[in-house]
Design a protein around this motif. Structure first.
Motif, PDB file in Angstrom:
ATOM      1  N   TYR A   1       0.967  -1.269  -0.064  1.00 44.30           N
ATOM      2  CA  TYR A   1       0.047  -0.141   0.246  1.00 44.30           C
ATOM      3  C   TYR A   1       0.835   1.181   0.165  1.00 44.30           C
ATOM      4  CZ  TYR A   1      -4.574   2.198   0.823  1.00 44.30           C
ATOM      5  OH  TYR A   1      -5.474   3.042   0.775  1.00 44.30           O
TER       6      TYR A   1
ATOM      7  N   ILE B   1       0.096   9.234  -7.891  1.00 37.29           N
ATOM      8  CA  ILE B   1      -0.705   7.847  -7.939  1.00 37.29           C
ATOM      9  C   ILE B   1      -0.821   7.203  -6.387  1.00 37.29           C
ATOM     10  CG2 ILE B   1      -0.356   7.342 -10.099  1.00 37.29           C
ATOM     11  CD1 ILE B   1       2.213   5.589  -9.387  1.00 37.29           C
ATOM     12  N   SER B   2      -1.767   6.493  -6.262  1.00 36.05           N
ATOM     13  CA  SER B   2      -2.029   6.034  -4.701  1.00 36.05           C
ATOM     14  C   SER B   2      -2.782   4.554  -4.827  1.00 36.05           C
ATOM     15  CB  SER B   2      -2.653   7.136  -4.265  1.00 36.05           C
ATOM     16  OG  SER B   2      -3.326   6.476  -2.984  1.00 36.05           O
ATOM     17  N   SER B   3      -2.602   3.839  -3.899  1.00 28.74           N
ATOM     18  CA  SER B   3      -3.305   2.737  -3.731  1.00 28.74           C
ATOM     19  C   SER B   3      -4.661   3.036  -3.319  1.00 28.74           C
ATOM     20  CB  SER B   3      -2.794   1.847  -2.996  1.00 28.74           C
ATOM     21  OG  SER B   3      -1.357   1.546  -2.945  1.00 28.74           O
TER      22      SER B   3
ATOM     23  N   ARG C   1      -6.455   5.422  -4.673  1.00 30.19           N
ATOM     24  CA  ARG C   1      -7.356   5.984  -5.879  1.00 30.19           C
ATOM     25  C   ARG C   1      -7.211   5.195  -6.875  1.00 30.19           C
ATOM     26  NH1 ARG C   1      -7.744  11.604  -5.262  1.00 30.19           N
ATOM     27  NH2 ARG C   1      -7.751  11.904  -7.617  1.00 30.19           N
ATOM     28  N   ALA C   2      -8.378   4.869  -7.831  1.00 29.69           N
ATOM     29  CA  ALA C   2      -8.265   4.384  -9.016  1.00 29.69           C
ATOM     30  C   ALA C   2      -7.718   5.181 -10.112  1.00 29.69           C
ATOM     31  CB  ALA C   2      -9.740   4.189  -9.489  1.00 29.69           C
ATOM     32  N   ASN C   3      -7.435   6.433 -10.129  1.00 25.86           N
ATOM     33  CA  ASN C   3      -6.949   7.191 -11.226  1.00 25.86           C
ATOM     34  C   ASN C   3      -5.650   8.050 -10.765  1.00 25.86           C
ATOM     35  OD1 ASN C   3      -8.591   6.110 -13.598  1.00 25.86           O
ATOM     36  ND2 ASN C   3     -10.466   7.342 -12.560  1.00 25.86           N
TER      37      ASN C   3
END
Length: 121
Positions: free
Chosen positions: A32, A52-54, A56-58
């Protein structure tokens, strides 16, 4: 966790660059995390560019930079990229990548050393 940014350079207006951020200590495929690109222009504060992030989908982009900046990842190389197109002199800055083991943007726990982007008019 360590981050190594590279890919900066001196380019003319309208050119493109792809910055790379090699991440160690975090498995982008399984851990994560959040990875962000930031920049600090001469005489100005450091500001977020893309993330970008675990959680967030986008990807997330600063509104003013949407369209010319694209963040992407290669999990096999544990690397996050920042593609910058149609560069403008105002993009001249030291670009940093940062990471955190929580999912939200903007990560600020671990920082790379920065890579210089200079755009000539």
């Amino acid at each position: 966790v360590q981050l190594q940014a590279s890919g900066g350079g001196l380019v003319h207006s309208g050119g493109s660059l792809r910055l790379s951020c090699v991440v160690s200590g975090v498995n982008l495929n399984s851990d994560y995390h959040a990875i962000g690109w930031f920049r600090r222009a001469p005489g100005k504060e450091r500001k977020g560019v893309a993330c970008i992030s675990s959680a967030r989908a986008n990807p997330f982009y600063v509104d003013s930079l949407k369209g010319r900046f694209a963040i992407s990842r290669d999990n096999a190389k544990n690397t996050v990229y920042l593609q910058i197109d149609n560069l403008e002199p105002e993009d001249t800055a030291l670009y940093y990548c940062a990471a955190d083991l929580v999912g939200g943007c903007w990560p600020n726990k671990y920082w790379g050393q920065g890579t210089q982007v200079t755009v000539s008019s």
